[in-house]
Scaffold this motif. Sequence first.
Motif, short mmCIF file in Angstrom:
data_model
loop_
_atom_site.label_atom_id
_atom_site.label_comp_id
_atom_site.label_asym_id
_atom_site.label_seq_id
_atom_site.Cartn_x
_atom_site.Cartn_y
_atom_site.Cartn_z
N GLY A 333 0.82 -1.22 0.00
CA GLY A 333 0.00 0.00 0.00
C GLY A 333 0.85 1.26 0.00
N GLU A 334 1.92 1.27 0.76
CA GLU A 334 2.84 2.41 0.76
C GLU A 334 3.41 2.64 -0.63
N SER A 335 3.78 1.56 -1.31
CA SER A 335 4.31 1.68 -2.67
C SER A 335 3.27 2.26 -3.62
N LEU A 336 2.03 1.82 -3.48
CA LEU A 336 0.95 2.31 -4.35
C LEU A 336 0.74 3.80 -4.17
N VAL A 337 0.70 4.27 -2.92
CA VAL A 337 0.52 5.69 -2.66
C VAL A 337 1.70 6.50 -3.19
N CYS A 339 3.67 5.76 -5.71
CA CYS A 339 3.54 5.83 -7.18
C CYS A 339 2.51 6.86 -7.59
N TRP A 340 1.39 6.88 -6.87
CA TRP A 340 0.33 7.84 -7.18
C TRP A 340 0.82 9.29 -7.01
N ILE A 341 1.63 9.54 -5.99
CA ILE A 341 2.13 10.90 -5.75
C ILE A 341 3.11 11.33 -6.83
N PHE A 342 3.99 10.42 -7.25
CA PHE A 342 5.11 10.85 -8.09
C PHE A 342 4.97 10.51 -9.57
N CYS A 343 4.18 9.54 -9.94
CA CYS A 343 4.13 9.11 -11.35
C CYS A 343 3.15 9.96 -12.17
N GLY A 344 3.33 9.91 -13.48
CA GLY A 344 2.51 10.71 -14.39
C GLY A 344 1.05 10.33 -14.39
N PHE A 368 -1.25 6.90 7.54
CA PHE A 368 -2.46 6.48 6.83
C PHE A 368 -2.58 4.96 6.81
N TRP A 369 -1.51 4.27 6.41
CA TRP A 369 -1.60 2.82 6.28
C TRP A 369 -1.61 2.11 7.64
N THR A 370 -0.96 2.72 8.63
CA THR A 370 -1.04 2.15 9.97
C THR A 370 -2.45 2.31 10.51
N GLY A 371 -3.05 3.49 10.29
CA GLY A 371 -4.44 3.70 10.69
C GLY A 371 -5.39 2.75 9.98
N PHE A 372 -5.13 2.53 8.69
CA PHE A 372 -5.95 1.58 7.93
C PHE A 372 -5.86 0.19 8.56
#
Length: 405
Positions: A333-337, A339-344, A368-372
């Motif tokens: 999940g951290e990786s997904l977020v 990617c969303w912040i930095f990728c086109g 965020f992910w710890t809270g999730f």
Amino acid sequence: MEKIRRKDSLIHMLAQKRIGFIDFLRGFALFGILVVNLPYFSKPMFLVASQHENATLLDSIASWIVAFFFESKFYVLFSFLFGYGFATQMGNTEDPQANARYFRRIFALIILGILHGIFLFLGDILLSYGILGLALWFLRKKSPIWLLRFSFFFLLVAIAGRISLFAMEQSFRDFLANNISRILEETRKAYLGNFWENAIQRSKESFSSFRFLVLYQWPSVLAMFSLGLAAAKRSIFSNWEEAKPSLKRYFPWMLVLGVLGNLLYTFHSRHIFPEDLNKTLKFFLVCLDALSAPALTFCYVYLLGNYYASSKSEADKPWLENAGRSSLTVYLGESLVCCWIFCGWGLGYFDQLGSFIVLLLSVPIWIFWTGFSVLWGRFFSLGPMEWILRSWTYWSFIKLRKRGN
């Protein structure tokens, strides 16, 4: 039905055997891994830790913090925890299904690692864990003393791996000097492009960095796998008050090695030392890193153990333990977020934020992910990815909702 009941009984037994402090450490390690990985999401990988990475003093300080406190410490910690968890999972080695379950799990980690390395993060560790996990299987019946010797041997192999990288450093510098402008332009264009352009570029980078992972990370990972397995066989963390006195004896020595060694590592890796530094001294610094990073990790574990055993940790335990129990979900999940912040295909901030802002970003992403994981854990016994992995491992759909929900 009887077969399903046996599986549910075994899974329940494994859940009962979980050690809260181990999950607590996993939750803590997820933050450290995120801090180290974020720069590789945010800018071209050849700019990370380079002389030209930072334009301001604040960015440089952030980079120094990452180097001293985080780099090389948290994959070491997670590898130790992987070995410790392996011993718990393989508590009944006489079970005829144990072999099949373990190798299904390893196969799943390899597939997840490949997919993660293509679509989310170039420095994936899951593939390495899957491949090296095959070796861990053959260590399961070894004695703690044998495992400690094996761990020490692979720390020496880790030094040899760093020496190999040191020998290749000049040719790598020459390659970058002739190609860096083209590489940076291609990288920026790809990551600010669409999803598939991202994936193609990330695949190239994952492939090109694989040799580095083998030489730099794999020996240390194997050493920590073995050390974690030995610690589990001795039940080191089953009772902290019993483990504390023996760990306390080593703490001052590990602290000195960890602090001094990582201070030198930071000076060297962040180009605070002059570039024309004596080659013998460079050689020494390269070798020292293989020992000083685990030493500082030991100090983290000791200090966190004392904190966990105190009443002060009561408010933090649910957060970190839940994150630790859902570590695969949180990691992906951290990786997904990121990617969303930095990728086109997302916000498109690739190569636009300095190291200081990137370091600060790690806090809300981790929260965020710890809270999730805390919210999810109120209703479900496993994280989403843990449920998929566990169902595949046991070759049946595992009950996800907690009893009473």
